[in-house]
Scaffold this active site. Structure first.
Site, PDB file in Angstrom:
ATOM      1  N   ASP A   1       0.872  -1.178   0.000  1.00 27.20           N
ATOM      2  CA  ASP A   1       0.000   0.000   0.000  1.00 27.20           C
ATOM      3  C   ASP A   1       0.913   1.234   0.000  1.00 27.20           C
ATOM      4  OD1 ASP A   1      -2.283   1.559   0.065  1.00 27.20           O
ATOM      5  OD2 ASP A   1      -3.080   0.695   1.913  1.00 27.20           O
TER       6      ASP A   1
ATOM      7  N   GLU B   1       0.031   4.520   1.837  1.00 21.04           N
ATOM      8  CA  GLU B   1      -0.093   5.520   2.916  1.00 21.04           C
ATOM      9  C   GLU B   1       0.969   5.354   3.996  1.00 21.04           C
ATOM     10  OE1 GLU B   1      -2.642   3.894   1.588  1.00 21.04           O
ATOM     11  OE2 GLU B   1      -4.259   5.319   1.126  1.00 21.04           O
TER      12      GLU B   1
ATOM     13  N   HIS C   1      -3.054  -0.404  -3.531  1.00 21.68           N
ATOM     14  CA  HIS C   1      -3.574   0.950  -3.257  1.00 21.68           C
ATOM     15  C   HIS C   1      -4.497   1.444  -4.378  1.00 21.68           C
ATOM     16  CE1 HIS C   1      -3.921   5.071  -2.022  1.00 21.68           C
ATOM     17  NE2 HIS C   1      -3.514   5.453  -3.221  1.00 21.68           N
TER      18      HIS C   1
ATOM     19  N   HIS D   1      -1.344   1.266   6.825  1.00 20.21           N
ATOM     20  CA  HIS D   1      -1.713   2.446   7.627  1.00 20.21           C
ATOM     21  C   HIS D   1      -2.679   2.023   8.728  1.00 20.21           C
ATOM     22  CE1 HIS D   1      -5.383   2.031   5.379  1.00 20.21           C
ATOM     23  NE2 HIS D   1      -4.621   1.894   4.304  1.00 20.21           N
TER      24      HIS D   1
ATOM     25  N   HIS E   1      -7.484   5.013   7.621  1.00 16.51           N
ATOM     26  CA  HIS E   1      -8.799   4.665   7.069  1.00 16.51           C
ATOM     27  C   HIS E   1      -8.893   3.147   7.009  1.00 16.51           C
ATOM     28  CE1 HIS E   1      -6.213   4.424   3.504  1.00 16.51           C
ATOM     29  NE2 HIS E   1      -7.105   3.594   3.001  1.00 16.51           N
TER      30      HIS E   1
ATOM     31  N   GLU F   1      -7.128  -2.648   7.851  1.00 15.05           N
ATOM     32  CA  GLU F   1      -6.947  -3.450   6.628  1.00 15.05           C
ATOM     33  C   GLU F   1      -6.023  -4.644   6.855  1.00 15.05           C
ATOM     34  OE1 GLU F   1      -5.835  -0.795   3.412  1.00 15.05           O
ATOM     35  OE2 GLU F   1      -7.544   0.494   3.883  1.00 15.05           O
TER      36      GLU F   1
HETATM   37 ZN   LIG Z   1      -3.890   2.829   0.144  1.00 16.54          ZN
END
Ligand SMILES: [Zn+2]
Length: 277
Positions: A8, A10, A60, A104, A115, A134
């Site tokens: 990802d 972030e 992502h 993240h 998020h 996640e």
């Molecule tokens: Zn992401």
């Protein structure tokens, strides 16, 4: 011995602002390059210790961020969407170890760009009463396929909230959060060194301990998913799906036969949410 890396953006060193995670600007072009180089460090570390196959899953947004020509040519890249297993696509081909890098913190926490799956849609996701980010959601999916989550990277808030979920896994902390879009980062170069070393160590340990080079699929366990969505309008929309139950204005519940089914359901709801954007 095969490794699947879910990458990802972030949680990558140097990334603090949403602009850096969205295509169409120069800051994003720099960030996707850092993301690719962090993935590369993990790929190279895994091969250095005896991994025979490494796949990297672009995890992502539209799943089209990694720059394949910068990656170690031995790696294969999972790109594009929609795809059934989302951030964990590739695990169905049998990875022994999973790395989650550039991850993240979960929604509504103090992590950088925190998020869960879709910041517009979801405020809280819980499987069987346990709130997950996640890493937790996709970790459940990986484990269902018999893969072990062995290495994770992201900011300090991500590491702290995720460590209890994966005891024994290695964490690389890329930056310290002081807010949703602020903090103190390690240099990209030092994070790459840490990722390379950590990947090398966890693969070597896996091989030295004589663990299976190939995953065997575990028996799927049912998941009761409770979901808090960002607005009651989203709850109205999602409840058009006949198997969702409305708990209150913004809380919904559904039962899934497995983590895979729960993840696929969340990704369907996430796609539906674009109707209200
Ligand atoms: Zn992401």
């Amino acid at each position: 011995m095969k490794v699947l890396i879910s990458a990802d953006i972030e949680g990558v060193a140097g990334v603090f602002h949403a602009e850096q995670t969205r295509a169409g600007n120069g800051e994003y072009e720099a960030a996707r390059r850092w993301m690719t180089l962090e993935a590369n460090a993990a790929i190279e570390g895994a091969f250095a210790s005896g991994a025979t196959e490494v796949w990297v899953n672009d995890s992502h947004g539209g799943f089209r961020n990694l720059l394949p020509d910068l990656l170690d040519p031995r790696a294969q890249v999972v790109l594009g969407k929609p795809r059934t297993l989302g951030m964990m696509a590739g695990v169905e081909y049998g990875a022994a170890l999973v790395f989650m890098i550039g991850y993240h913190a979960k929604a509504q926490t103090r992590g950088i760009l925190a998020h869960t799956i879709n910041s517009f849609a979801f405020a809280r996701v819980a499987f069987n009463g346990v709130e997950l980010g996640e890493a937790g959601v996709y970790g459940a999916l990986a484990e269902e396929y018999g893969a072990r989550v062995a290495l994770l990277s992201g900011d300090d808030v991500f590491a702290e909230e995720t460590a209890p979920r994966f005891p024994g896994a290695r964490f690389v902390v890329t930056k310290r959060a002081t807010g949703n879009a602020s903090g103190v980062t390690q240099s990209p170069a030092s994070v790459r060194e840490m990722l390379h070393a950590a990947a090398r160590d966890v693969v070597r340990q896996h091989i030295d301990e004589g663990r299976a080079p190939q995953a065997t699929r575990a028996e799927a366990q049912p998941v009761e998913c409770e979901l808090r969505v960002q607005t009651s309008a989203l709850a109205d929309l999602f409840c058009q799906w006949p198997t969702l139950t409305r708990v209150d204005g913004v809380t919904l519940r559904f039962d899934a036969a497995s983590a895979e089914h729960a993840v696929r359901m969340l990704n369907c709801l996430s796609a539906m949410s674009f109707m209200l954007r």
